[in-house]
Structures are given as structure tokens and as C-alpha cells.
Write a protein that holds these residues in place. Structure first.
Motif, PDB file in Angstrom:
ATOM      1  N   VAL A   1      47.224  47.382  52.150  1.00 26.26           N
ATOM      2  CA  VAL A   1      46.443  46.145  52.272  1.00 26.26           C
ATOM      3  C   VAL A   1      45.046  46.424  51.730  1.00 26.26           C
ATOM      4  CG1 VAL A   1      45.523  44.393  53.833  1.00 26.26           C
ATOM      5  CG2 VAL A   1      47.775  45.403  54.278  1.00 26.26           C
ATOM      6  N   HIS A   2      44.825  46.056  50.457  1.00 28.31           N
ATOM      7  CA  HIS A   2      43.495  46.191  49.885  1.00 28.31           C
ATOM      8  C   HIS A   2      42.648  44.990  50.294  1.00 28.31           C
ATOM      9  CE1 HIS A   2      45.650  48.912  47.027  1.00 28.31           C
ATOM     10  NE2 HIS A   2      44.514  49.589  47.134  1.00 28.31           N
ATOM     11  N   PHE A   3      41.350  45.199  50.433  1.00 34.06           N
ATOM     12  CA  PHE A   3      40.455  44.092  50.763  1.00 34.06           C
ATOM     13  C   PHE A   3      39.114  44.303  50.088  1.00 34.06           C
ATOM     14  CE2 PHE A   3      39.319  47.310  53.822  1.00 34.06           C
ATOM     15  CZ  PHE A   3      37.950  47.147  54.029  1.00 34.06           C
ATOM     16  N   THR A   4      38.411  43.203  49.890  1.00 37.84           N
ATOM     17  CA  THR A   4      37.036  43.239  49.406  1.00 37.84           C
ATOM     18  C   THR A   4      36.124  42.816  50.544  1.00 37.84           C
ATOM     19  OG1 THR A   4      37.074  40.949  48.644  1.00 37.84           O
ATOM     20  CG2 THR A   4      37.784  42.637  47.070  1.00 37.84           C
ATOM     21  N   ARG A   5      34.881  43.270  50.515  1.00 39.07           N
ATOM     22  CA  ARG A   5      33.938  42.935  51.585  1.00 39.07           C
ATOM     23  C   ARG A   5      33.156  41.659  51.323  1.00 39.07           C
ATOM     24  NH1 ARG A   5      33.281  46.763  55.461  1.00 39.07           N
ATOM     25  NH2 ARG A   5      34.187  48.805  55.021  1.00 39.07           N
ATOM     26  N   THR A   6      33.181  41.186  50.086  1.00 36.89           N
ATOM     27  CA  THR A   6      32.436  39.975  49.764  1.00 36.89           C
ATOM     28  C   THR A   6      33.314  39.007  48.989  1.00 36.89           C
ATOM     29  OG1 THR A   6      31.581  40.730  47.621  1.00 36.89           O
ATOM     30  CG2 THR A   6      30.308  41.350  49.587  1.00 36.89           C
ATOM     31  N   VAL A   7      32.952  37.745  49.076  1.00 34.03           N
ATOM     32  CA  VAL A   7      33.673  36.717  48.320  1.00 34.03           C
ATOM     33  C   VAL A   7      33.513  36.960  46.820  1.00 34.03           C
ATOM     34  CG1 VAL A   7      33.783  34.237  47.842  1.00 34.03           C
ATOM     35  CG2 VAL A   7      33.430  35.037  50.186  1.00 34.03           C
ATOM     36  N   GLU A   8      32.319  37.396  46.380  1.00 33.57           N
ATOM     37  CA  GLU A   8      32.073  37.635  44.973  1.00 33.57           C
ATOM     38  C   GLU A   8      32.988  38.720  44.422  1.00 33.57           C
ATOM     39  OE1 GLU A   8      29.763  37.462  47.289  1.00 33.57           O
ATOM     40  OE2 GLU A   8      28.675  35.629  46.744  1.00 33.57           O
ATOM     41  N   GLU A   9      33.159  39.809  45.193  1.00 33.14           N
ATOM     42  CA  GLU A   9      34.052  40.873  44.754  1.00 33.14           C
ATOM     43  C   GLU A   9      35.480  40.359  44.626  1.00 33.14           C
ATOM     44  OE1 GLU A   9      33.425  43.736  47.802  1.00 33.14           O
ATOM     45  OE2 GLU A   9      31.767  44.726  46.776  1.00 33.14           O
ATOM     46  N   PHE A  10      35.912  39.552  45.588  1.00 33.77           N
ATOM     47  CA  PHE A  10      37.272  39.025  45.530  1.00 33.77           C
ATOM     48  C   PHE A  10      37.464  38.156  44.296  1.00 33.77           C
ATOM     49  CE2 PHE A  10      40.482  35.808  46.583  1.00 33.77           C
ATOM     50  CZ  PHE A  10      41.544  36.620  46.963  1.00 33.77           C
ATOM     51  N   ARG A  11      36.489  37.314  43.999  1.00 35.15           N
ATOM     52  CA  ARG A  11      36.618  36.443  42.830  1.00 35.15           C
ATOM     53  C   ARG A  11      36.641  37.233  41.533  1.00 35.15           C
ATOM     54  NH1 ARG A  11      32.322  32.038  45.222  1.00 35.15           N
ATOM     55  NH2 ARG A  11      33.821  30.839  46.471  1.00 35.15           N
ATOM     56  N   GLN A  12      35.951  38.375  41.514  1.00 34.10           N
ATOM     57  CA  GLN A  12      35.976  39.210  40.321  1.00 34.10           C
ATOM     58  C   GLN A  12      37.384  39.727  40.027  1.00 34.10           C
ATOM     59  OE1 GLN A  12      32.798  42.266  39.695  1.00 34.10           O
ATOM     60  NE2 GLN A  12      32.144  41.604  41.727  1.00 34.10           N
ATOM     61  N   VAL A  13      38.048  40.200  41.081  1.00 40.85           N
ATOM     62  CA  VAL A  13      39.272  40.971  40.856  1.00 40.85           C
ATOM     63  C   VAL A  13      40.556  40.222  41.164  1.00 40.85           C
ATOM     64  CG1 VAL A  13      38.018  43.088  41.369  1.00 40.85           C
ATOM     65  CG2 VAL A  13      39.273  41.943  43.195  1.00 40.85           C
ATOM     66  N   ALA A  14      40.478  39.086  41.860  1.00 40.16           N
ATOM     67  CA  ALA A  14      41.700  38.424  42.331  1.00 40.16           C
ATOM     68  C   ALA A  14      42.695  38.124  41.203  1.00 40.16           C
ATOM     69  CB  ALA A  14      41.354  37.165  43.105  1.00 40.16           C
ATOM     70  N   PRO A  15      42.283  37.457  40.108  1.00 38.18           N
ATOM     71  CA  PRO A  15      43.277  37.149  39.062  1.00 38.18           C
ATOM     72  C   PRO A  15      43.872  38.404  38.438  1.00 38.18           C
ATOM     73  CG  PRO A  15      41.229  35.914  38.736  1.00 38.18           C
ATOM     74  CD  PRO A  15      40.952  36.950  39.752  1.00 38.18           C
ATOM     75  N   ILE A  16      43.019  39.402  38.202  1.00 41.33           N
ATOM     76  CA  ILE A  16      43.488  40.610  37.546  1.00 41.33           C
ATOM     77  C   ILE A  16      44.372  41.413  38.480  1.00 41.33           C
ATOM     78  CG2 ILE A  16      42.754  42.652  36.280  1.00 41.33           C
ATOM     79  CD1 ILE A  16      41.855  39.909  35.138  1.00 41.33           C
ATOM     80  N   ALA A  17      43.918  41.589  39.739  1.00 42.16           N
ATOM     81  CA  ALA A  17      44.699  42.358  40.695  1.00 42.16           C
ATOM     82  C   ALA A  17      46.061  41.723  40.927  1.00 42.16           C
ATOM     83  CB  ALA A  17      43.940  42.474  42.017  1.00 42.16           C
ATOM     84  N   SER A  18      46.093  40.401  41.023  1.00 38.03           N
ATOM     85  CA  SER A  18      47.352  39.702  41.242  1.00 38.03           C
ATOM     86  C   SER A  18      48.310  39.942  40.091  1.00 38.03           C
ATOM     87  CB  SER A  18      47.090  38.205  41.422  1.00 38.03           C
ATOM     88  OG  SER A  18      48.296  37.510  41.632  1.00 38.03           O
ATOM     89  N   ALA A  19      47.794  39.895  38.862  1.00 37.26           N
ATOM     90  CA  ALA A  19      48.643  40.112  37.690  1.00 37.26           C
ATOM     91  C   ALA A  19      49.169  41.541  37.630  1.00 37.26           C
ATOM     92  CB  ALA A  19      47.857  39.797  36.416  1.00 37.26           C
TER      93      ALA A  19
END
Length: 626
Positions: free
Chosen positions: A410-428
Motif C-alpha cells: 500500500v503506497h501512499f503520498t503525504r500531500t494531495v500535490e504529490e498524489f496528483r503528480q504520480v497518480a496517472p503514471i503510477a496507475s498505468a
């Protein structure tokens, strides 16, 4: 002169003379109205309180004594009559004419008084008495006959707001039965408080749960049993009735109603669940009755902080009021009640999770923040709510239980900005990520292994994301070395490296990655730009090998491939700056002044190039092409 002569010549201290305090009644009334009481409306509560306490005192020694209070308002005057214990002439002088004296403290010669014996059942505890009535009245007249001294004649006490009063005895027929009648005459500008309509509204507001027969004219004030204690033919009927009560009281239709029954604390009531989300910082205000009398509508400390999603109305006989009787005194009893009520709401949530998942889902859809706040400190609640609490993830909105079943880590980011950076790429790339940037979410994700043994939790950083992206063929990357050198030179002043990778989705040309350490370095660099020479030197010495952000260019993206084939080194730099700015905007990251300047410069540079064309013809790659 010898020492004895010297001592005898000193003046002897004068004898002490006792004095008594002089009270300016008008000043005291002003103090009551502007500082102790929140509104003149409390005068009626004081009258009801005195009447109810008088009846309680009489019934302590005469259990079958009548228990009624009658209020009559007409012509700018109010009459309040009770069937209570009444007063003797001595009581009048002692209690009504002495500020601060309370009948609850009075004792007879043997040390015991009927009033004292019943003290635990009294509403009033501070002996302020009729003074509150001077907030709305210029004259108060009291006619009373004692039930404890049957042979005593009725006594009349009349007082005005200038501090003067008279006392006289009356004929027996002036008041044949024991009890007290209070007459008020409105002061200038306060007549509205003594109208029949206002008196009835106030009496119902303050006294709807009083245990005795209270009426304004012919209108009943008390409405017993309380809504939460009434028998209903079915649970559905009960929910409808309580929803109607909540709407009448608070102005909203609740999502649900939680019964508050704490017998050891003498508490009965209900907590209404708000139908819409509220801020955790917003202090909830609750309605508290003390032995049936409304004490306050603004009790803020009644529940734990996490229970901000409910509004309570309850009756208690254990909590202690402040001197104004408009709020609760913070003591050990209140702390214990707060914990008990919190436990009741916690049990309600557990019961929903076990037996009514639809209602629980509807509740969490609105108030998941409150439950998350509770679950931070309550591992049992976190374990219970694990299948239900919603989190934003790269797989959509899921519970942690479901997400952990799908992903071994279970990976997580500590900020919303970090999540938005990586979400599309990490999901792919098949990396599951939880957005821990919202209130309480990071704490709960980190606590996951403690309630779900075997679960692995890891913070997602730039290195982890980059490691999951495919490397470009070494020969191809070597052929693009000129392009990469120009791109790196363009972003080096911004503290950002450029790397080339191949990843999905193809529509993403570039990905901006950093971590908190890199952002700290950027903030330090910005401070260094504004510092004087001394501080610039100190800040510069701290730089060392601090991590840098990186712009990951997608070799599979058609736009990046076209840019990499450009022959104009300056144009490559401008295009790289544009990709950098676009990646920042896509991540919804706040822009530094240097970033904003870069975006403007890149935009103008591309416009100039589009207007004049590419005339250089130079090959930054030494003849190589993607």
C-alpha cells in the motif's frame, strides 16, 4: 529620651469598626444584564426555577402537595403563581432582601431544613433569585404564604429597581393557600418581554420538560414525556417522530438519531446526525436541560471533539451549571459524561457496521471525517470501519480493506500535490497509491498494519516512481545526448534534472517529480536569493548534496520525440521549459516566482519561433535523430 519613653509616645492603633457593603442595585442589575446573562429572556427562567424549587421543597415534606405553576401576562405586567413551600416574614427579610443569600443554604436550629434536605433536586444553586427580573421590570411584588408555618399570615414584599423595598403582612384571605405569587411591572422599553405571546414562547422553550403542571393562561407549557422517552408503535414511527422533533428544534431533518441513555449520569436524550458535512473546527452547540429546565442551547464541551457531526438535546440531573446557569461547569463529572456520551455514539457506529451497512454507507458519505478522527486514536474503531471508510486511491474511491486486498504494497503520498503528480503514471504502471493528503488519511494508512497484520505500507517517493518506469534503449539515449544536454542546461537554474524514460499513458509528455527534501531545497534556494551576503553564505553552506526535482520526459510521447529531433539548441531549451511548466500545472503545484517567469518566457519564445520559423538548421544531436 530612653526607649520606654520613645515607645510610649507612639500612637496606639485605633479600634476596628465593622462596616457593611453598600450595594448599588441599579449597577448590579446592569452587571447582570450585560455581563452575567446573555439576554433579558432569562428572567422567565429564574421565575420558573424559583417556582419549581418551591414546589420541590414543599413535596419533600408533603409528597401529595399540589404541583402547579400559572403565568398570566396582561397590560405590561406578569403574574407567576406557584403552589410551593412559600415564605414567612422572616424568610422574606432573610432571602428576598439579602443579595446573594440562597434558600438552599438555610438551616433551622437543629441544622436541618426542608429546603436543605431537597437540595439535590433544586434547579437553582447560586441565590441570585429575583434580581434577574429587574432586567425587565421596574417593580417586583411578591405575596407568599408558608406551608411550613400554617398559622403564619401571608406576607407581601415589594421592591423597586432603586434598591428600596417594603414588607407587610396581609389578611388571611389575601392568599388562603400556601405558595407564592410574583407580580412584575415592566420597566420602560422592556414591555415586549412581558407580552402573553413572548411569555408563552419563553416558558415553552425553558420549561417543556419540567415535571410539574406549568401553564400560561390556558396553554400547557410542559410536554411530557420527552420525545425520546415516548412509546412508539414501531421503529419507523419513532424515527419519523424524532426527525420532526429535530426539525422543530434545530431546523434540519437528521440523517439518523442516536439515543443517549446514561443512567449512572442521570442523562436521557438524543443526538441528531447532521444531514450535511461540517468543518471539524466548527464547535457543535448542544441543548442541555437540567432537571427539566433548559440550561443552555450552546453547550460546546458536551461531546468529544471528534463527534462534531451531531447535535444533542438531553436532560440531566448530574451536571453542574455555571453561575449564570447558561453553560456547563468544566469538572470531573462533565469529563466523565463526555466520555460516556462519546462511547454511546461509538457503539451506534459499531452497530451500524454490524447490522445496517446501507445506513452506515449513507452516514460515511457525509461524515467520514468524524469517524476518521475517532479511528486515529481508537484501533478497535479503525478495525471495525476498515471495510467502510472511503479513501482516494489510484483505483478510485475505495476502503483501505479493499485496496489492501488488491495491492501487496500500500503506497501512499503525504500531500494531495504529490498524489496528483504520480497518480496517472503510477496507475498505468500498476502501482497502487493512496492519497494521504486529506485530513487524518496519512495517520490511518500508517496505522493499517496494526489492525491488518501482514499489510505492507510504504510512502511513495520520486525514486520509487522513477524505478517503475521503463528505461530507454542505451543506444537511443546516447543518440539523444545533445538534446538531453540542452534540456538539462535549460532547467539546471531551476534546480531540476532531466531524465528520459518510456512509460504509459502515451498522452503524458512529461512528469515532474520531487519530494519534501527537494521542495525544502527549493525553498532554501528562494530564501538565499532574497538574503543578504552573510545569510546567503550560511544558507549556501547548507546546500551540500540536497536532492533535486526531476522532469521525466516520456520517450513514447510523439511530442517529446519531435522536440528531441529539433536542430535548434535554443528552441530545445524553450520547448523543455514549456514541458516543465505544463508538468507543474498538471500536478496542480503552486508556482514559485521563478516558475512563473519561466512559463512567460517559454510562451513568448514559442510564439516568436512560430512567427519566424526555424532558421538555424543546426543539429544539436550531431546528426542523430530519434
Amino acid at each position: 529620651m530612653d526607649s520606654q519613653t520613645s515607645q510610649s509616645s507612639q500612637a496606639s492603633p485605633s479600634p476596628q469598626t465593622p462596616h457593611t457593603f453598600q450595594v448599588d442595585l441599579r449597577g448590579l442589575v446592569d452587571l447582570l444584564s450585560h455581563h452575567l446573562y446573555s439576554s433579558p429572556r432569562v428572567y422567565l427562567r429564574e421565575l420558573l426555577q424559583n417556582a419549581v424549587d418551591a414546589i420541590t421543597a414543599r413535596r419533600a415534606v408533603q409528597p401529595d402537595a399540589p404541583a402547579r405553576v400559572r403565568l398570566t401576562a396582561e397590560g405590561g405586567a406578569l403574574r407567576v403563581e406557584d403552589s410551593g413551600v412559600g415564605l414567612t416574614e422572616a424568610d422574606v427579610h432573610s432571602l428576598l432582601a439579602t443579595i446573594g443569600r440562597s434558600s438552599k443554604r438555610a438551616t433551622t436550629a437543629d441544622g436541618v431544613d426542608g429546603l436543605q434536605e431537597a437540595r439535590a433536586d433544586f434547579l437553582g444553586q447560586f441565590g441570585i433569585g429575583l434580581l434577574a427580573c429587574f432586567v425587565v421590570a421596574e417593580r417586583i411584588r411578591v405575596v407568599s404564604r408558608s406551608a411550613r408555618t400554617p398559622d403564619a399570615r401571608p406576607v407581601e414584599w415589594t421592591a423597586t429597581d432603586d434598591g428600596s423595598y417594603t414588607v407587610r403582612t396581609l389578611p388571611d384571605d389575601a392568599r388562603p393557600e400556601p405558595g407564592t405569587t410574583v407580580h412584575l411591572v415592566a420597566r420602560a422599553g422592556a414591555g415586549e418581554w412581558l407580552t402573553g405571546e413572548r411569555v408563552l414562547a419563553l416558558a415553552r422553550d425553558f420549561g417543556s420538560l419540567l415535571p410539574y403542571d406549568v401553564r400560561v393562561g390556558d396553554e400547557a407549557v410542559t410536554d411530557l414525556p420527552a420525545p425520546w422517552d415516548r412509546p412508539y408503535p414501531s421503529p419507523a414511527t419513532r424515527r419519523v417522530a424524532l426527525a420532526r422533533h429535530c426539525h422543530e428544534l434545530f431546523g434540519f431533518t437528521p440523517l439518523d438519531a442516536v439515543e443517549l441513555d446514561v443512567p449512572l449520569a442521570g442523562i436521557r436524550g438524543v443526538a441528531y446526525v447532521l444531514p450535511s458535512a461540517v468543518s471539524p473546527a466548527q464547535r457543535a452547540r448542544h441543548r442541555v436541560h437540567l432537571k427539566g429546565m433548559l440550561l443552555t442551547e450552546r453547550a460546546e464541551q458536551l461531546l468529544p471533539d471528534w463527534a462534531f457531526f451531531v447535535r444533542c438535546v438531553l436532560d440531566t440531573d448530574s451536571l453542574r451549571p455555571t453561575a449564570s446557569r447558561e453553560s456547563l461547569y468544566e469538572d470531573e463529572t462533565l469529563a466523565a459524561v463526555r466520555e460516556a456520551l462519546g462511547e454511546r455514539i461509538r457503539s451506534w457506529l459499531t452497530a451500524l457496521a454490524a447490522g445496517d451497512p446501507e445506513r452506515l454507507a449513507a452516514f460515511l458519505g457525509v461524515h467520514h471525517l468524524g469517524v476518521k478522527s475517532l479511528a486515529r486514536h481508537d484501533r478497535d474503531m479503525l478495525r471495525t470501519m476498515l471495510p467502510w471508510l472511503p479513501f482516494e486511491t489510484t483505483d478510485g474511491r475505495l476502503s483501505l480493506e479493499e485496496f489492501a486486498r488488491r495491492h501487496p504494497v500500500v503506497h501512499f503520498t503525504r500531500t494531495v500535490e504529490e498524489f496528483r503528480q504520480v497518480a496517472p503514471i503510477a496507475s498505468a504502471q500498476g502501482i497502487g497509491v493512496v492519497n494521504g493528503g486529506y485530513t487524518y488519511d496519512t495517520e490511518l494508512v500508517e496505522a493499517l498494519p496494526s489492525v491488518r497484520p501482514g499489510t505492507t505500507v510504504a510512502e511513495l517517493d520520486a525514486d520509487t516512481v522513477t524505478a517503475h518506469l521503463d528505461a530507454v534503449d542505451p543506444a537511443e539515449e546516447l543518440a539523444l545526448s545533445g538534446f538531453l544536454a540542452a534540456a538539462r542546461a535549460a532547467l539546471d537554474p531551476l534546480g531540476c534534472d532531466v531524465v528520459l524514460r518510456a512509460f504509459h499513458p502515451l498522452s503524458v509528455p512529461a512528469l515532474h517529480l520531487d519530494d519534501r527534501a527537494a521542495r525544502h531545497e527549493q525553498a532554501r534556494a528562494a530564501a538565499e536569493e532574497q538574503a543578504d551576503d552573510l545569510w546567503a553564505g550560511i544558507l549556501g553552506s547548507l546546500r551540500g548534496g540536497a536532492p533535486r526535482a526531476r522532469l521525466v520526459l516520456n520517450h513514447l510521447n510523439p511530442l517529446v520525440r519531435r522536440i528531441s529531433s529539433l536542430g535548434d539548441r535554443e528552441l530545445v531549451g524553450t520547448a523543455t521549459e514549456s514541458l516543465y511548466g505544463q508538468a507543474l500545472l498538471m500536478a496542480q503545484r503552486p508556482l514559485r516566482p521563478a516558475d512563473s517567469a519561466l512559463l512567460n518566457r517559454a510562451f513568448l519564445g514559442l510564439l516568436e519561433w512560430a512567427t519566424h520559423g526555424d532558421d538555424s538548421g543546426s543539429d544539436v544531436q550531431g546528426g542523430g535523430q530519434a
